[in-house]
Scaffold this motif. Structure first.
Motif, PDB file in Angstrom:
ATOM      1  N   ILE A   1      -7.978   5.154  -0.575  1.00  0.00           N
ATOM      2  CA  ILE A   1      -7.980   3.701  -0.338  1.00  0.00           C
ATOM      3  C   ILE A   1      -8.698   2.979  -1.475  1.00  0.00           C
TER       4      ILE A   1
ATOM      5  N   GLN B   1      -7.100   0.245  -3.989  1.00  0.00           N
ATOM      6  CA  GLN B   1      -7.643  -1.105  -3.944  1.00  0.00           C
ATOM      7  C   GLN B   1      -7.786  -1.714  -5.339  1.00  0.00           C
TER       8      GLN B   1
ATOM      9  N   THR C   1     -15.539   1.439   3.434  1.00  0.00           N
ATOM     10  CA  THR C   1     -14.633   2.537   3.055  1.00  0.00           C
ATOM     11  C   THR C   1     -15.348   3.590   2.204  1.00  0.00           C
TER      12      THR C   1
ATOM     13  N   SER D   1     -15.295  -4.602   3.217  1.00  0.00           N
ATOM     14  CA  SER D   1     -14.352  -3.560   3.630  1.00  0.00           C
ATOM     15  C   SER D   1     -14.378  -2.395   2.645  1.00  0.00           C
TER      16      SER D   1
ATOM     17  N   TYR E   1       0.816  -1.207   0.000  1.00  0.00           N
ATOM     18  CA  TYR E   1       0.000   0.000   0.000  1.00  0.00           C
ATOM     19  C   TYR E   1       0.857   1.267   0.000  1.00  0.00           C
TER      20      TYR E   1
ATOM     21  N   GLU F   1      -6.005  -3.941   7.529  1.00  0.00           N
ATOM     22  CA  GLU F   1      -5.059  -2.933   7.029  1.00  0.00           C
ATOM     23  C   GLU F   1      -5.795  -1.650   6.655  1.00  0.00           C
ATOM     24  N   ILE F   2      -6.970  -1.817   6.100  1.00  0.00           N
ATOM     25  CA  ILE F   2      -7.775  -0.658   5.700  1.00  0.00           C
ATOM     26  C   ILE F   2      -8.323   0.050   6.943  1.00  0.00           C
TER      27      ILE F   2
ATOM     28  N   TRP G   1     -13.468  -8.599   1.072  1.00  0.00           N
ATOM     29  CA  TRP G   1     -13.079  -7.416   0.304  1.00  0.00           C
ATOM     30  C   TRP G   1     -14.271  -6.490   0.050  1.00  0.00           C
TER      31      TRP G   1
END
Lengths: 229, 276
Positions: free
Chosen positions: B207, B211, B191, B187, A68, B59-60, B184
């Motif tokens: 983000i 992605q 987001t 999330s 990232y 992580e997000i 996925w």
């Protein structure tokens, strides 16, 4: 006490959900690696991104993942047992688009083979009429199965008009961003997210063993989330 | 309380370890045939294996929380929906979705919600026949180490192999792409809903833009797992979103435009609502 136990469970979940231990009984703790995570006021969190697996000597492993953006990463590789790393690379899989020009609905102008008089002639040299047809001595068109045949020989074809179309095609480019050997590590700030392939090439040998690809992103010790992780 | 703790820990193991299969990249191991060579001088065959590593939704959520994005309970999946999931595909997707919700709740330290999502994940794990993947020995060790976080972490690490082995024994590795998709899409849905108004500096926008890279790997993974054959409707949804993401490559000066973001947001919402 009740709250403490609850927090314990929550924390365990946080770790659990990020613990990646993979096949063939290769465990993170076997690598004796925790100390490397410290980095002054920061530390590298390896739980989520790391990868563990089993390989045989001579194998090549390609691991597709994403690094990232806005983060500093430390990446290193370790092996256990008799497995030896010959080399490893991090290859960015960079996609972009390329403008391509295409044409369609082309219209052509043809040039045909002629004699000195400017008459159309067939491949065998016979003179043809204005439409490329063969004729008999009476000037009658010779037909083949009831149909006239164009015997003209094309010597050149030129596009006189066409529609031009522009389109974008996705182009895949592989860029090597790191090349390492056993014991080396890459530390790099990643401004933007990158799709990468981590390529591991193991030295030839009869024995297999565990390998670990440690992908840590830097976090601050002072941040609460960092503490929990 | 001890029973509750034990149950919760079990739920964590039974559901989250399986759901963390969403991070598990070993499911599809390809011998890349065009990269495999045989030397005519009888040197060893070079075997090339291609694997996937999907960063977890956590992580997000770490980034969202660090950037000051507030928790929004209205964007997580209704617990009651779990009872409507009956097919294996839907259960596996549901497990992925609830796993992401669980991560979101725990990240924001919402204790009661976290417990509720523990329970729903456990119930789905039961329906998928996954809970029995944990043997009594493991449960005994959990019981002995219930007050030791480090030991619990190690136990769960050790148990992961049991879980994967169990899935393989049961021939259930095919459910992993569904779990990954569920994690996925949920999330991503959380987001996109953290962004009220488009701005190129907004963390949610950034983000979602980055992605695209992860989603391409998921799309690739779906193709290798032949999801088109097993669940064409889901595959078509993923294909639609992939085509929107591919458009980002046309950008020259910005990662994502407002129109592109809105299109992707609408598609993520549509797909998520198709599968919750």
């Amino acid at each position: 006490m009740k709250i403490n136990k609850l927090i314990l469970i929550l924390l365990s979940f946080v770790f659990i959900s990020n613990t990646n231990v993979f096949s063939q009984n290769c465990y993170r703790e076997d690598y004796g690696f925790d100390e490397a995570a410290e980095d002054g006021d920061n530390y590298y969190e390896f739980e989520d991104g790391s990868y563990y697996g089993y390989a045989e000597g001579g194998d090549t492993i390609l691991i597709k993942t994403v690094l990232y953006g806005r983060r500093k990463y430390k990446v290193l590789v370790s092996t256990l047992d008799n497995l030896q790393i010959a080399s490893w690379k991090i290859i960015q899989n960079k996609k972009s688009t390329k403008l391509t020009k295409k044409t369609r609905n082309e219209k052509y102008e043809y040039t045909y083979k002629t004699n000195d008089k400017g008459e159309y002639i067939a491949e065998d040299g016979k003179v043809l009429d204005d439409f490329g047809r063969k004729t008999d001595k009476n000037g009658e068109v010779i037909k083949n199965n009831g149909r006239a045949v164009d015997f003209r020989v094309v010597t050149n074809r030129a596009v006189v008009s066409a529609d031009t179309i522009y389109s974008r095609e996705v182009v895949n480019e592989e860029i090597e961003i790191y090349s390492g050997s056993d014991g080396s590590e890459m530390v790099k700030k990643n401004k933007k997210a990158k799709s990468v392939i981590i390529k591991l090439i193991f030295a030839p040998g009869e024995d297999g063993g565990c390998y670990g690809v440690f992908i840590g992103n830097q976090r601050s010790k002072s941040k609460k989330a960092g503490k929990n992780w | 309380m001890r029973k509750f703790i034990k149950f919760s820990a079990f739920a964590v193991l039974a559901s989250l370890l399986f759901s963390s299969c969403g991070n598990e990249p070993v499911v599809i191991e390809d011998n890349i045939s065009d990269s495999t060579s045989v030397n005519i001088n009888e040197e060893p065959i070079v075997k090339v294996y291609s694997k996937y590593k999907f960063p977890s939704p956590l992580e997000i959520f770490i980034v969202l929380k660090d950037e000051g994005v507030k928790f929004n309970s209205s964007v997580i999946n209704d617990l009651e929906k779990a009872s409507t999931y009956t097919t294996t595909d839907r259960l596996a997707i549901g497990m992925g979705i609830y796993s992401a919700d669980l991560s979101y709740c725990s990240m924001y330290e919402k204790s009661q919600l976290t417990m509720n999502y523990f329970a729903v994940n456990k119930s789905i794990a039961d329906k998928l026949g996954l809970s029995s993947g944990f043997n009594k020995d493991l449960m005994d060790r959990i019981d002995k180490n219930i007050n030791n976080a480090d030991s619990l972490i190690k136990l769960t690490s050790n148990s992961y192999n049991q879980a994967v082995a169990f899935l393989e024994e049961q021939g259930q590795t095919k459910i992993l792409p569904y779990i990954i998709f569920g994690e996925w899409i949920e999330s991503a849905y959380i987001t996109v809903n953290s962004t009220k108004k488009f701005s190129s500096d907004d963390i949610g926008v950034n983000i979602i833009s980055e992605q695209s890279l992860l989603f391409e790997n998921i799309y690739d993974y779906f193709n290798k797992a032949n999801i088109k054959e097993s669940n064409e409707a889901l595959y078509n949804d993923v294909q639609d979103l992939y085509e929107l993401y591919i458009e980002l490559y046309n950008n020259e000066d910005e990662d994502i435009t407002e129109t592109q973001f809105n299109n992707i947001k609408a598609k993520i919402t549509e797909i998520r609502n198709n599968w919750i």
